[in-house]
Design a protein around this motif. Sequence first.
Motif, PDB file in Angstrom:
ATOM      1  N   THR A  76       0.816  -1.214   0.000  1.00  0.00           N
ATOM      2  CA  THR A  76       0.000   0.000   0.000  1.00  0.00           C
ATOM      3  C   THR A  76       0.844   1.255   0.000  1.00  0.00           C
ATOM      4  O   THR A  76       0.514   2.224  -0.667  1.00  0.00           O
ATOM      5  CB  THR A  76      -0.903   0.016   1.257  1.00  0.00           C
ATOM      6  OG1 THR A  76      -1.652  -1.195   1.281  1.00  0.00           O
ATOM      7  CG2 THR A  76      -1.850   1.188   1.234  1.00  0.00           C
ATOM      8  N   ASN A  77       1.928   1.259   0.774  1.00  0.00           N
ATOM      9  CA  ASN A  77       2.744   2.460   0.946  1.00  0.00           C
ATOM     10  C   ASN A  77       4.169   2.214   0.484  1.00  0.00           C
ATOM     11  O   ASN A  77       4.797   1.240   0.876  1.00  0.00           O
ATOM     12  CB  ASN A  77       2.770   2.895   2.411  1.00  0.00           C
ATOM     13  CG  ASN A  77       1.396   3.198   2.933  1.00  0.00           C
ATOM     14  OD1 ASN A  77       0.660   3.989   2.362  1.00  0.00           O
ATOM     15  ND2 ASN A  77       1.023   2.549   4.024  1.00  0.00           N
ATOM     16  N   LEU A  78       4.662   3.142  -0.324  1.00  0.00           N
ATOM     17  CA  LEU A  78       6.041   3.097  -0.774  1.00  0.00           C
ATOM     18  C   LEU A  78       6.729   4.360  -0.290  1.00  0.00           C
ATOM     19  O   LEU A  78       6.280   5.467  -0.582  1.00  0.00           O
ATOM     20  CB  LEU A  78       6.105   3.026  -2.299  1.00  0.00           C
ATOM     21  CG  LEU A  78       7.502   2.936  -2.879  1.00  0.00           C
ATOM     22  CD1 LEU A  78       8.111   1.577  -2.562  1.00  0.00           C
ATOM     23  CD2 LEU A  78       7.462   3.147  -4.376  1.00  0.00           C
ATOM     24  N   TYR A  79       7.807   4.181   0.472  1.00  0.00           N
ATOM     25  CA  TYR A  79       8.582   5.301   0.995  1.00  0.00           C
ATOM     26  C   TYR A  79       9.910   5.337   0.253  1.00  0.00           C
ATOM     27  O   TYR A  79      10.575   4.316   0.117  1.00  0.00           O
ATOM     28  CB  TYR A  79       8.833   5.140   2.496  1.00  0.00           C
ATOM     29  CG  TYR A  79       7.564   5.135   3.309  1.00  0.00           C
ATOM     30  CD1 TYR A  79       7.040   6.319   3.808  1.00  0.00           C
ATOM     31  CD2 TYR A  79       6.889   3.948   3.572  1.00  0.00           C
ATOM     32  CE1 TYR A  79       5.866   6.328   4.544  1.00  0.00           C
ATOM     33  CE2 TYR A  79       5.717   3.953   4.308  1.00  0.00           C
ATOM     34  CZ  TYR A  79       5.213   5.136   4.794  1.00  0.00           C
ATOM     35  OH  TYR A  79       4.054   5.131   5.518  1.00  0.00           O
ATOM     36  N   TYR A  80      10.266   6.524  -0.217  1.00  0.00           N
ATOM     37  CA  TYR A  80      11.520   6.688  -0.946  1.00  0.00           C
ATOM     38  C   TYR A  80      12.371   7.718  -0.226  1.00  0.00           C
ATOM     39  O   TYR A  80      11.911   8.819   0.062  1.00  0.00           O
ATOM     40  CB  TYR A  80      11.230   7.122  -2.385  1.00  0.00           C
ATOM     41  CG  TYR A  80      12.470   7.337  -3.202  1.00  0.00           C
ATOM     42  CD1 TYR A  80      13.358   6.297  -3.422  1.00  0.00           C
ATOM     43  CD2 TYR A  80      12.757   8.582  -3.743  1.00  0.00           C
ATOM     44  CE1 TYR A  80      14.505   6.497  -4.165  1.00  0.00           C
ATOM     45  CE2 TYR A  80      13.907   8.785  -4.497  1.00  0.00           C
ATOM     46  CZ  TYR A  80      14.776   7.741  -4.697  1.00  0.00           C
ATOM     47  OH  TYR A  80      15.914   7.930  -5.426  1.00  0.00           O
ATOM     48  N   ASN A 108      11.505  14.379   3.078  1.00  0.00           N
ATOM     49  CA  ASN A 108      11.754  15.809   3.185  1.00  0.00           C
ATOM     50  C   ASN A 108      13.153  16.040   3.742  1.00  0.00           C
ATOM     51  O   ASN A 108      13.715  15.158   4.387  1.00  0.00           O
ATOM     52  CB  ASN A 108      10.734  16.460   4.136  1.00  0.00           C
ATOM     53  CG  ASN A 108       9.358  16.534   3.529  1.00  0.00           C
ATOM     54  OD1 ASN A 108       9.200  16.849   2.367  1.00  0.00           O
ATOM     55  ND2 ASN A 108       8.348  16.218   4.331  1.00  0.00           N
ATOM     56  N   PRO A 109      13.712  17.238   3.540  1.00  0.00           N
ATOM     57  CA  PRO A 109      15.035  17.530   4.093  1.00  0.00           C
ATOM     58  C   PRO A 109      15.113  17.353   5.612  1.00  0.00           C
ATOM     59  O   PRO A 109      16.170  17.043   6.147  1.00  0.00           O
ATOM     60  CB  PRO A 109      15.270  18.995   3.704  1.00  0.00           C
ATOM     61  CG  PRO A 109      14.435  19.197   2.484  1.00  0.00           C
ATOM     62  CD  PRO A 109      13.219  18.331   2.699  1.00  0.00           C
ATOM     63  N   ASN A 110      13.980  17.509   6.316  1.00  0.00           N
ATOM     64  CA  ASN A 110      13.996  17.363   7.780  1.00  0.00           C
ATOM     65  C   ASN A 110      13.875  15.907   8.228  1.00  0.00           C
ATOM     66  O   ASN A 110      13.810  15.633   9.419  1.00  0.00           O
ATOM     67  CB  ASN A 110      12.901  18.219   8.418  1.00  0.00           C
ATOM     68  CG  ASN A 110      11.497  17.748   8.064  1.00  0.00           C
ATOM     69  OD1 ASN A 110      11.319  16.735   7.392  1.00  0.00           O
ATOM     70  ND2 ASN A 110      10.496  18.491   8.504  1.00  0.00           N
ATOM     71  N   GLY A 111      13.820  14.975   7.272  1.00  0.00           N
ATOM     72  CA  GLY A 111      13.772  13.557   7.620  1.00  0.00           C
ATOM     73  C   GLY A 111      12.384  12.955   7.686  1.00  0.00           C
ATOM     74  O   GLY A 111      12.243  11.758   7.822  1.00  0.00           O
ATOM     75  N   THR A 112      11.350  13.785   7.606  1.00  0.00           N
ATOM     76  CA  THR A 112       9.989  13.249   7.578  1.00  0.00           C
ATOM     77  C   THR A 112       9.616  12.922   6.143  1.00  0.00           C
ATOM     78  O   THR A 112      10.297  13.310   5.198  1.00  0.00           O
ATOM     79  CB  THR A 112       8.978  14.276   8.153  1.00  0.00           C
ATOM     80  OG1 THR A 112       8.995  15.439   7.325  1.00  0.00           O
ATOM     81  CG2 THR A 112       9.318  14.638   9.587  1.00  0.00           C
TER      82      THR A 112
END
Length: 120
Positions: A76-80, A108-112
């Motif tokens: 369901t979820n793909l994180y890149y 994101n640049p802040n790690g989220t």
Amino acid sequence: MPKETIIIDNVVFSADKKMLVRFPADSNIREYIVPEGVTKIGKGAFEGAKNLINVTIPKSVVDMESSAFYSCGGLTNLYYDGDIALWCNINFENVDANPILNRFYVKNPNGTYKLLEMLV
């Protein structure tokens, strides 16, 4: 398939750990983080891994072979871990190698992670 492979936590990699060759289809793992340093996801690497829901791909990945995520019905979820520009520079062997799903997140640049609802 590479001539020499190693197995780490039941996942098959090339001996140099640059290619993820095969994730066990019968695994009960629901979330998997591809290790940083992997540059290629092999043909059918995650094929049939029906219990996977979330996969995180590091920005080190630059190649995805065909059917890398074929028949992963639960995915369901793909994180890149890279940004959308890096994702667009990945060499996908063909259109079915690209696992873009309903929920695609980039770091994101802040790690989220930020949900991208449309990639057009």
